[in-house]
Design a protein around this motif. Structure first.
Motif, PDB file in Angstrom:
ATOM      1  N   CYS A   1      -4.371 -13.347 -16.625  1.00 38.82           N
ATOM      2  CA  CYS A   1      -4.740 -14.592 -15.922  1.00 38.82           C
ATOM      3  C   CYS A   1      -6.119 -14.473 -15.295  1.00 38.82           C
ATOM      4  CB  CYS A   1      -3.713 -14.900 -14.828  1.00 38.82           C
ATOM      5  SG  CYS A   1      -2.270 -15.815 -15.368  1.00 38.82           S
TER       6      CYS A   1
ATOM      7  N   THR B   1      -2.597 -20.091 -16.105  1.00 37.43           N
ATOM      8  CA  THR B   1      -1.221 -19.609 -16.251  1.00 37.43           C
ATOM      9  C   THR B   1      -1.115 -18.920 -17.609  1.00 37.43           C
ATOM     10  OG1 THR B   1      -0.437 -21.653 -17.290  1.00 37.43           O
ATOM     11  CG2 THR B   1      -0.245 -21.494 -14.895  1.00 37.43           C
TER      12      THR B   1
ATOM     13  N   VAL C   1       2.012 -17.687 -20.389  1.00 39.59           N
ATOM     14  CA  VAL C   1       3.434 -17.663 -20.746  1.00 39.59           C
ATOM     15  C   VAL C   1       3.594 -16.805 -22.000  1.00 39.59           C
ATOM     16  CG1 VAL C   1       5.474 -18.978 -21.403  1.00 39.59           C
ATOM     17  CG2 VAL C   1       3.845 -19.941 -19.757  1.00 39.59           C
TER      18      VAL C   1
ATOM     19  N   ARG D   1       6.145 -15.810 -24.758  1.00 42.16           N
ATOM     20  CA  ARG D   1       7.376 -16.350 -25.328  1.00 42.16           C
ATOM     21  C   ARG D   1       8.008 -15.330 -26.277  1.00 42.16           C
ATOM     22  NH1 ARG D   1       4.094 -20.684 -24.234  1.00 42.16           N
ATOM     23  NH2 ARG D   1       5.154 -22.506 -23.373  1.00 42.16           N
TER      24      ARG D   1
ATOM     25  N   ASN E   1      11.273 -16.254 -21.797  1.00 42.59           N
ATOM     26  CA  ASN E   1       9.859 -16.414 -21.463  1.00 42.59           C
ATOM     27  C   ASN E   1       9.529 -15.670 -20.178  1.00 42.59           C
ATOM     28  OD1 ASN E   1       9.767 -18.156 -23.644  1.00 42.59           O
ATOM     29  ND2 ASN E   1       9.820 -20.004 -22.396  1.00 42.59           N
ATOM     30  N   HIS E   2       8.347 -15.056 -20.144  1.00 43.80           N
ATOM     31  CA  HIS E   2       7.827 -14.447 -18.919  1.00 43.80           C
ATOM     32  C   HIS E   2       6.470 -15.085 -18.636  1.00 43.80           C
ATOM     33  CE1 HIS E   2      11.106 -11.750 -19.177  1.00 43.80           C
ATOM     34  NE2 HIS E   2      10.616 -10.989 -20.132  1.00 43.80           N
ATOM     35  N   SER E   3       6.153 -15.288 -17.357  1.00 45.20           N
ATOM     36  CA  SER E   3       4.916 -16.002 -17.050  1.00 45.20           C
ATOM     37  C   SER E   3       4.232 -15.415 -15.821  1.00 45.20           C
ATOM     38  CB  SER E   3       5.211 -17.488 -16.807  1.00 45.20           C
ATOM     39  OG  SER E   3       6.086 -17.655 -15.704  1.00 45.20           O
TER      40      SER E   3
ATOM     41  N   ALA F   1       3.557 -24.662 -15.048  1.00 43.46           N
ATOM     42  CA  ALA F   1       4.064 -23.908 -16.204  1.00 43.46           C
ATOM     43  C   ALA F   1       5.574 -24.079 -16.323  1.00 43.46           C
ATOM     44  CB  ALA F   1       3.699 -22.430 -16.057  1.00 43.46           C
TER      45      ALA F   1
ATOM     46  N   GLU G   1       7.931 -25.794 -19.411  1.00 48.14           N
ATOM     47  CA  GLU G   1       9.052 -25.114 -20.060  1.00 48.14           C
ATOM     48  C   GLU G   1      10.329 -25.946 -19.946  1.00 48.14           C
ATOM     49  OE1 GLU G   1       8.588 -22.354 -21.933  1.00 48.14           O
ATOM     50  OE2 GLU G   1       6.516 -22.887 -21.417  1.00 48.14           O
TER      51      GLU G   1
ATOM     52  N   THR H   1       1.761 -15.949 -27.072  1.00 40.13           N
ATOM     53  CA  THR H   1       1.284 -15.957 -25.686  1.00 40.13           C
ATOM     54  C   THR H   1       0.383 -17.169 -25.522  1.00 40.13           C
ATOM     55  OG1 THR H   1       1.296 -13.542 -25.663  1.00 40.13           O
ATOM     56  CG2 THR H   1       0.086 -14.653 -23.896  1.00 40.13           C
TER      57      THR H   1
END
Length: 231
Positions: A18, A32, A34, A36, A42-44, A55, A59, A114
């Motif tokens: 970021c 942001t 994310v 996937r 998902n992780h962000s 974000a 989602e 990503t």
């Protein structure tokens, strides 16, 4: 990969991505990311809580520049959200937070998508050169995180194998001692160890280790009794 990285494992890397994306994107004021993963996990990360909320909204609703870029695999931008009405809920939420423009950049690595979404407070569009830099950063970051996870998985599996091999060696030694003490075959000796394990409510390897440690001393009577029970 047999397993996927959890949020704690990837969060620091996504946060760094970021920051790097913002620094190389002139006119950008926040971002942001994310990641996937297969199975809908998902992780962000985000540079600000307001952006994290945007974000999460994408989602949840499946609409917005980041969600669209992830589906299409192509960059998606809105140069001015005041006039761009493609994503009604996202648009309102972004404008309420003072955001006027955004660009979402997707990247693929190891079969994982990503998406980096960059935001500005004024009408704005990310330059083509910066877009490519962000894409490469996202691709390399995701690939690195996945490699780190795969390496950790492999190391854990190797350690489990080493432990299993060590346990097997101790059990084999204990079987040899029992065979010598009771003049029985290997199957009978293993049965004695298994019964001892069940009676003591201890792992078979722990019972075997004790017999090896004391070389069977003081155990003959108990072992013969168990053998006589048909072990």
């Amino acid at each position: 990969m047999e397993t996927m990285p959890d949020a704690a494992a990837v969060a620091p890397g996504l946060a760094v991505l970021c920051g790097r994306a913002v620094r190389c994107s002139a006119g950008c004021r926040g971002a942001t990311v994310v990641l996937r993963l297969p199975g809908g996990v998902n992780h962000s990360a985000a540079t600000h809580p307001d952006l994290a909320a945007l974000a999460a909204l994408q989602e949840e609703t499946g609409e917005g520049p980041g969600a669209e870029a992830a589906r299409s695999g192509l960059p998606v931008w809105a140069a001015d959200l005041v006039t761009d009405a493609r994503w009604p809920e996202f648009r309102v939420a972004a404008l309420e937070r003072g955001l006027r423009a955004c660009t979402a950049v997707p990247a693929m690595a190891e079969g994982v998508t990503t998406t980096v979404t960059l935001y500005a407070f004024r009408p704005w569009r990310l330059a083509a050169e910066a877009l490519e830099v962000v894409r490469v950063l996202a691709e390399e970051t995701a690939a690195g995180l996945l490699r780190d996870h795969a390496r950790a998985d492999a190391e854990a599996e190797a350690e489990q194998l080493r432990t299993a091999m060590a346990s097997r060696a101790v059990i084999d030694q204990a079987c040899g001692i029992v065979m010598h003490m009771l003049d029985c075959d290997s199957d009978q000796a293993f049965g004695v160890l298994r019964t001892l394990s069940q009676h003591a409510n201890r792992k078979l390897s722990a019972v075997a280790a004790r017999i090896v440690r004391v070389k069977g001393r003081g155990s003959t009577r108990e072992l013969r009794r168990l053998l006589g029970e048909g072990c």
